[in-house]
Scaffold this active site. Structure first.
Site, PDB file in Angstrom:
ATOM      1  N   GLU A  12       1.296  -1.364  -0.195  1.00 14.49           N
ATOM      2  CA  GLU A  12      -0.111   0.145  -0.029  1.00 14.49           C
ATOM      3  C   GLU A  12       0.626   1.367  -0.134  1.00 14.49           C
ATOM      4  O   GLU A  12       0.310   2.529  -0.887  1.00 14.49           O
ATOM      5  CB  GLU A  12      -0.911   0.206   1.508  1.00 14.49           C
ATOM      6  CG  GLU A  12      -1.882  -1.165   1.475  1.00 14.49           C
ATOM      7  CD  GLU A  12      -1.110  -1.893   2.548  1.00 14.49           C
ATOM      8  OE1 GLU A  12       0.275  -2.622   2.293  1.00 14.49           O
ATOM      9  OE2 GLU A  12      -1.545  -2.130   3.469  1.00 14.49           O
ATOM     10  N   CYS A  69       0.598   1.259   7.547  1.00 18.99           N
ATOM     11  CA  CYS A  69      -0.247   1.634   5.721  1.00 18.99           C
ATOM     12  C   CYS A  69      -1.770   2.685   6.677  1.00 18.99           C
ATOM     13  O   CYS A  69      -1.513   3.013   5.766  1.00 18.99           O
ATOM     14  CB  CYS A  69      -0.521   0.274   5.195  1.00 18.99           C
ATOM     15  SG  CYS A  69       0.701  -0.280   4.185  1.00 18.99           S
TER      16      CYS A  69
HETATM   17  N1  THU Z   1       2.576  -6.500   4.106  1.00 17.88           N
HETATM   18  C1  THU Z   1       1.513  -5.558   3.269  1.00 17.88           C
HETATM   19  O1  THU Z   1       2.735  -5.084   2.273  1.00 17.88           O
HETATM   20  N2  THU Z   1       1.024  -4.411   3.436  1.00 17.88           N
HETATM   21  C2  THU Z   1       0.164  -5.001   4.741  1.00 17.88           C
HETATM   22  O2  THU Z   1      -0.388  -3.678   5.296  1.00 17.88           O
HETATM   23  C3  THU Z   1       1.094  -5.682   6.142  1.00 17.88           C
HETATM   24  C4  THU Z   1       1.789  -6.005   5.269  1.00 17.88           C
HETATM   25  C5  THU Z   1       3.591  -6.896   3.848  1.00 17.88           C
HETATM   26  C6  THU Z   1       4.890  -6.830   4.435  1.00 17.88           C
HETATM   27  C7  THU Z   1       6.016  -7.947   4.522  1.00 17.88           C
HETATM   28  O3  THU Z   1       6.483  -8.003   3.428  1.00 17.88           O
HETATM   29  C8  THU Z   1       4.765  -8.796   4.313  1.00 17.88           C
HETATM   30  O4  THU Z   1       3.327  -8.133   4.046  1.00 17.88           O
HETATM   31  C9  THU Z   1       4.582  -9.914   5.651  1.00 17.88           C
HETATM   32  O5  THU Z   1       4.390  -9.332   6.617  1.00 17.88           O
END
Ligand code: THU
Length: 132
Positions: A55, A90
């Site tokens: 995000e 986020c």
């Molecule tokens: N992650 C996201 O990309 N967005 C979120 O809102 C939650 C977590 C990703 C970060 C990391 O690369 C993986 O998910 C595991 O935490």
């Protein structure tokens, strides 16, 4: 653009995720009022804390390209059984620019639900107005 189309753009981004550590790909697609869409994926790092979420990748692409107060909807999707809930950082970053943002949250079977950032994901959020 329909919600389905926006979610599908986010699902397309799963293949771009760089997730050698968590193996947890996340895709995002942020829709602006003029129809422009900024996509994003999570990009991890050997220094784990330097990881950027999907995000925030999409949001920072948009802001750095001149978009700021015209965000309509974002899709956030993953490949797990449960919905891919946006993390706290986020939610906070999105709240800065678009407290009323609609958020589509998707899971592995490509189904998604639609929520509101301020009402559902970050009630009583701290934003620019809080500093007045
Ligand atoms: N992650 C996201 O990309 N967005 C979120 O809102 C939650 C977590 C990703 C970060 C990391 O690369 C993986 O998910 C595991 O935490």
């Amino acid at each position: 653009m329909t919600d389905r189309e926006l979610a599908d753009l986010a699902y397309e981004m799963l293949k771009r995720s760089y997730v050698p550590y968590s193996k947890f790909p996340v895709g995002a697609a942020l829709l602006c009022a003029d129809g422009t869409v900024f996509t994003g994926c999570n990009v991890e790092n050997a220094a784990y804390g330097s990881t950027i979420c999907a995000e925030r990748t999409a949001l920072l692409k948009a802001v750095s390209e001149g978009h700021r107060n015209d965000f309509v909807r974002i899709a956030v999707v993953g490949e797990s059984e449960d919905y891919c809930w946006p993390c706290g950082s986020c939610r906070q970053m999105l709240y800065e620019f678009a407290p009323k943002l609609e958020v589509l949250v998707g899971k592995a079977d490509r189904s998604f639900i639609k929520l509101r950032l301020d009402k559902d994901l970050l009630p009583h959020g701290f934003g620019p107005a809080s500093l007045n």
